[in-house]
Design an enzyme around this catalytic site. Structure first.
Site, PDB file in Angstrom:
ATOM      1  N   PRO A 103     -32.928 -82.672 -45.182  1.00  0.00           N
ATOM      2  CA  PRO A 103     -32.094 -82.178 -44.096  1.00  0.00           C
ATOM      3  C   PRO A 103     -32.668 -80.978 -43.342  1.00  0.00           C
ATOM      4  O   PRO A 103     -33.261 -80.088 -43.955  1.00  0.00           O
ATOM      5  CB  PRO A 103     -30.783 -81.788 -44.789  1.00  0.00           C
ATOM      6  CG  PRO A 103     -31.091 -81.726 -46.239  1.00  0.00           C
ATOM      7  CD  PRO A 103     -32.236 -82.659 -46.474  1.00  0.00           C
ATOM      8  N   ASN A 104     -32.476 -81.017 -42.054  1.00  0.00           N
ATOM      9  CA  ASN A 104     -32.825 -79.937 -41.118  1.00  0.00           C
ATOM     10  C   ASN A 104     -34.319 -79.813 -40.841  1.00  0.00           C
ATOM     11  O   ASN A 104     -34.724 -79.017 -40.000  1.00  0.00           O
ATOM     12  CB  ASN A 104     -32.269 -78.581 -41.597  1.00  0.00           C
ATOM     13  CG  ASN A 104     -30.766 -78.619 -41.738  1.00  0.00           C
ATOM     14  OD1 ASN A 104     -30.079 -78.976 -40.782  1.00  0.00           O
ATOM     15  ND2 ASN A 104     -30.237 -78.303 -42.900  1.00  0.00           N
ATOM     16  N   ARG A 161     -35.785 -74.291 -35.697  1.00  0.00           N
ATOM     17  CA  ARG A 161     -35.063 -73.727 -36.835  1.00  0.00           C
ATOM     18  C   ARG A 161     -35.805 -72.509 -37.414  1.00  0.00           C
ATOM     19  O   ARG A 161     -36.980 -72.623 -37.791  1.00  0.00           O
ATOM     20  CB  ARG A 161     -35.021 -74.854 -37.855  1.00  0.00           C
ATOM     21  CG  ARG A 161     -34.691 -74.466 -39.204  1.00  0.00           C
ATOM     22  CD  ARG A 161     -34.867 -75.610 -40.183  1.00  0.00           C
ATOM     23  NE  ARG A 161     -34.147 -75.215 -41.352  1.00  0.00           N
ATOM     24  CZ  ARG A 161     -34.400 -75.671 -42.566  1.00  0.00           C
ATOM     25  NH1 ARG A 161     -35.316 -76.581 -42.762  1.00  0.00           N
ATOM     26  NH2 ARG A 161     -33.699 -75.225 -43.569  1.00  0.00           N
ATOM     27  N   TYR A 182     -40.140 -70.862 -40.867  1.00  0.00           N
ATOM     28  CA  TYR A 182     -40.744 -72.200 -40.900  1.00  0.00           C
ATOM     29  C   TYR A 182     -41.821 -72.417 -39.831  1.00  0.00           C
ATOM     30  O   TYR A 182     -42.441 -73.479 -39.798  1.00  0.00           O
ATOM     31  CB  TYR A 182     -39.656 -73.276 -40.769  1.00  0.00           C
ATOM     32  CG  TYR A 182     -38.640 -73.201 -41.892  1.00  0.00           C
ATOM     33  CD1 TYR A 182     -39.009 -73.495 -43.203  1.00  0.00           C
ATOM     34  CD2 TYR A 182     -37.320 -72.803 -41.652  1.00  0.00           C
ATOM     35  CE1 TYR A 182     -38.095 -73.410 -44.245  1.00  0.00           C
ATOM     36  CE2 TYR A 182     -36.397 -72.718 -42.688  1.00  0.00           C
ATOM     37  CZ  TYR A 182     -36.790 -73.014 -43.977  1.00  0.00           C
ATOM     38  OH  TYR A 182     -35.884 -72.925 -45.011  1.00  0.00           O
ATOM     39  N   ASN A 203     -40.476 -83.319 -49.365  1.00  0.00           N
ATOM     40  CA  ASN A 203     -39.861 -82.011 -49.149  1.00  0.00           C
ATOM     41  C   ASN A 203     -38.355 -82.287 -49.038  1.00  0.00           C
ATOM     42  O   ASN A 203     -37.864 -82.639 -47.960  1.00  0.00           O
ATOM     43  CB  ASN A 203     -40.389 -81.347 -47.885  1.00  0.00           C
ATOM     44  CG  ASN A 203     -39.788 -79.965 -47.691  1.00  0.00           C
ATOM     45  OD1 ASN A 203     -38.831 -79.592 -48.383  1.00  0.00           O
ATOM     46  ND2 ASN A 203     -40.322 -79.203 -46.748  1.00  0.00           N
ATOM     47  N   ALA A 221     -32.978 -78.572 -48.498  1.00  0.00           N
ATOM     48  CA  ALA A 221     -31.893 -77.956 -49.279  1.00  0.00           C
ATOM     49  C   ALA A 221     -31.521 -78.785 -50.515  1.00  0.00           C
ATOM     50  O   ALA A 221     -31.069 -78.228 -51.524  1.00  0.00           O
ATOM     51  CB  ALA A 221     -30.673 -77.759 -48.397  1.00  0.00           C
ATOM     52  N   HIS A 277     -32.600 -77.995 -54.268  1.00  0.00           N
ATOM     53  CA  HIS A 277     -31.937 -77.058 -55.165  1.00  0.00           C
ATOM     54  C   HIS A 277     -30.602 -77.572 -55.704  1.00  0.00           C
ATOM     55  O   HIS A 277     -29.914 -76.864 -56.413  1.00  0.00           O
ATOM     56  CB  HIS A 277     -31.713 -75.723 -54.425  1.00  0.00           C
ATOM     57  CG  HIS A 277     -32.881 -75.339 -53.566  1.00  0.00           C
ATOM     58  ND1 HIS A 277     -34.126 -75.084 -54.085  1.00  0.00           N
ATOM     59  CD2 HIS A 277     -33.022 -75.195 -52.215  1.00  0.00           C
ATOM     60  CE1 HIS A 277     -34.968 -74.787 -53.100  1.00  0.00           C
ATOM     61  NE2 HIS A 277     -34.310 -74.858 -51.957  1.00  0.00           N
ATOM     62  N   ASP A 299     -33.386 -88.171 -60.152  1.00  0.00           N
ATOM     63  CA  ASP A 299     -33.267 -89.428 -60.908  1.00  0.00           C
ATOM     64  C   ASP A 299     -33.935 -90.594 -60.184  1.00  0.00           C
ATOM     65  O   ASP A 299     -34.523 -91.465 -60.825  1.00  0.00           O
ATOM     66  CB  ASP A 299     -31.786 -89.756 -61.170  1.00  0.00           C
ATOM     67  CG  ASP A 299     -31.179 -88.873 -62.250  1.00  0.00           C
ATOM     68  OD1 ASP A 299     -31.941 -88.168 -62.945  1.00  0.00           O
ATOM     69  OD2 ASP A 299     -29.938 -88.889 -62.410  1.00  0.00           O
ATOM     70  N   GLU A 302     -44.370 -82.401 -54.559  1.00  0.00           N
ATOM     71  CA  GLU A 302     -43.324 -81.628 -53.882  1.00  0.00           C
ATOM     72  C   GLU A 302     -43.980 -80.658 -52.897  1.00  0.00           C
ATOM     73  O   GLU A 302     -44.954 -79.986 -53.257  1.00  0.00           O
ATOM     74  CB  GLU A 302     -42.553 -80.835 -54.948  1.00  0.00           C
ATOM     75  CG  GLU A 302     -41.530 -79.872 -54.392  1.00  0.00           C
ATOM     76  CD  GLU A 302     -40.851 -79.047 -55.508  1.00  0.00           C
ATOM     77  OE1 GLU A 302     -41.459 -78.852 -56.582  1.00  0.00           O
ATOM     78  OE2 GLU A 302     -39.721 -78.592 -55.265  1.00  0.00           O
ATOM     79  N   HIS A 311     -43.050 -77.506 -50.056  1.00  0.00           N
ATOM     80  CA  HIS A 311     -42.143 -76.615 -49.329  1.00  0.00           C
ATOM     81  C   HIS A 311     -42.966 -75.802 -48.353  1.00  0.00           C
ATOM     82  O   HIS A 311     -44.007 -75.245 -48.733  1.00  0.00           O
ATOM     83  CB  HIS A 311     -41.371 -75.685 -50.277  1.00  0.00           C
ATOM     84  CG  HIS A 311     -40.470 -76.459 -51.166  1.00  0.00           C
ATOM     85  ND1 HIS A 311     -39.325 -77.059 -50.691  1.00  0.00           N
ATOM     86  CD2 HIS A 311     -40.572 -76.789 -52.464  1.00  0.00           C
ATOM     87  CE1 HIS A 311     -38.752 -77.715 -51.689  1.00  0.00           C
ATOM     88  NE2 HIS A 311     -39.490 -77.577 -52.769  1.00  0.00           N
ATOM     89  N   ILE A 312     -42.483 -75.734 -47.141  1.00  0.00           N
ATOM     90  CA  ILE A 312     -43.196 -74.997 -46.089  1.00  0.00           C
ATOM     91  C   ILE A 312     -43.176 -73.505 -46.403  1.00  0.00           C
ATOM     92  O   ILE A 312     -44.188 -72.818 -46.321  1.00  0.00           O
ATOM     93  CB  ILE A 312     -42.524 -75.286 -44.725  1.00  0.00           C
ATOM     94  CG1 ILE A 312     -42.668 -76.780 -44.388  1.00  0.00           C
ATOM     95  CG2 ILE A 312     -43.120 -74.414 -43.622  1.00  0.00           C
ATOM     96  CD1 ILE A 312     -41.776 -77.261 -43.269  1.00  0.00           C
ATOM     97  N   SER A 313     -42.010 -73.009 -46.776  1.00  0.00           N
ATOM     98  CA  SER A 313     -41.867 -71.586 -47.101  1.00  0.00           C
ATOM     99  C   SER A 313     -42.082 -71.378 -48.600  1.00  0.00           C
ATOM    100  O   SER A 313     -42.043 -72.335 -49.378  1.00  0.00           O
ATOM    101  CB  SER A 313     -40.463 -71.106 -46.709  1.00  0.00           C
ATOM    102  OG  SER A 313     -39.486 -71.746 -47.518  1.00  0.00           O
ATOM    103  N   ARG A 360     -37.846 -66.278 -52.048  1.00  0.00           N
ATOM    104  CA  ARG A 360     -36.607 -66.215 -51.250  1.00  0.00           C
ATOM    105  C   ARG A 360     -35.390 -66.053 -52.180  1.00  0.00           C
ATOM    106  O   ARG A 360     -35.534 -65.569 -53.291  1.00  0.00           O
ATOM    107  CB  ARG A 360     -36.530 -67.462 -50.350  1.00  0.00           C
ATOM    108  CG  ARG A 360     -37.704 -67.498 -49.344  1.00  0.00           C
ATOM    109  CD  ARG A 360     -37.679 -68.725 -48.461  1.00  0.00           C
ATOM    110  NE  ARG A 360     -36.473 -68.741 -47.609  1.00  0.00           N
ATOM    111  CZ  ARG A 360     -36.069 -69.817 -46.925  1.00  0.00           C
ATOM    112  NH1 ARG A 360     -36.776 -70.939 -46.987  1.00  0.00           N
ATOM    113  NH2 ARG A 360     -34.972 -69.768 -46.188  1.00  0.00           N
ATOM    114  N   ARG A 375     -32.866 -70.678 -54.373  1.00  0.00           N
ATOM    115  CA  ARG A 375     -33.979 -71.558 -53.972  1.00  0.00           C
ATOM    116  C   ARG A 375     -35.053 -71.650 -55.056  1.00  0.00           C
ATOM    117  O   ARG A 375     -36.064 -72.331 -54.882  1.00  0.00           O
ATOM    118  CB  ARG A 375     -34.618 -71.059 -52.669  1.00  0.00           C
ATOM    119  CG  ARG A 375     -33.691 -71.163 -51.472  1.00  0.00           C
ATOM    120  CD  ARG A 375     -34.398 -70.799 -50.173  1.00  0.00           C
ATOM    121  NE  ARG A 375     -33.434 -70.351 -49.189  1.00  0.00           N
ATOM    122  CZ  ARG A 375     -32.779 -71.167 -48.354  1.00  0.00           C
ATOM    123  NH1 ARG A 375     -33.015 -72.451 -48.331  1.00  0.00           N
ATOM    124  NH2 ARG A 375     -31.900 -70.671 -47.496  1.00  0.00           N
TER     125      ARG A 375
END
Ligand code: DQA
Length: 143
Positions: free
Chosen positions: A9-10, A17, A22, A73, A76, A79, A86, A97, A99-101, A106, A110
């Site tokens: 999402p997002n 954003r 990001y 990725n 949200a 977390h 699963d 996996e 993650h950009i940030s 943070r 997170r």
């Protein structure tokens, strides 16, 4: 080699954003970078984005028997989602996996990654180039 890139999402809002976190690269350009990099490295790639947890679970399930690797990725849902964890375990496809940030620097919420528990490698805080590193990892790590 066929790799499925999944964004949660997002992430379709990249470029708009929270650019301080990001960056200013749009989601479309990130997809372009991924496609170019994959083509240059002889990797077949499909890119998928959804704002809906169940759709991401469906997509992971549909990858069974079709893809050699998943770059994910979960945004949200990283977390919160045991369902995505699963699903990754269910299909048993090698997963990385991204993650950009740097989520570990943070907010404490997170710092937990459920999906990451089913991933063999983690690229965190390398910006959007993390997607390319993840493809390189899967393409290079003995498949
Ligand atoms: C993110 C980090 C998550 O905590 C956040 O919810 C996102 C993006 C990242 O790529 O840095 O949406 O996964």
């Amino acid at each position: 080699m066929k790799i499925l890139v999944i964004n949660g999402p997002n992430l379709n809002m990249l470029g708009i954003r929270e650019p301080d976190i990001y960056g200013r690269t749009t989601y479309e350009s990130v997809c372009g970078k991924i496609r170019d990099y994959a083509a240059e490295n002889g990797v077949e790639v499909e890119i998928y984005q959804s704002n809906h947890e169940g759709d991401i679970v469906d997509k992971i399930q549909s990858a069974y028997g079709k893809f050699d690797g998943i770059v994910i990725n979960p945004a949200a849902y990283t977390h919160t989602s045991v369902a995505i964890l699963d699903a990754l375990k269910a299909v048993s496809i090698r997963a990385v996996e991204v993650h950009i940030s740097d989520v570990n620097e943070r907010e404490p919420f997170r710092h937990i990654s459920y999906a990451g528990m089913a991933c063999e490698h983690h690229i965190i805080g390398h910006g959007v180039d993390g997607y390319l590193e993840a493809i390189a990892y899967l393409a290079g790590a003995g498949s």
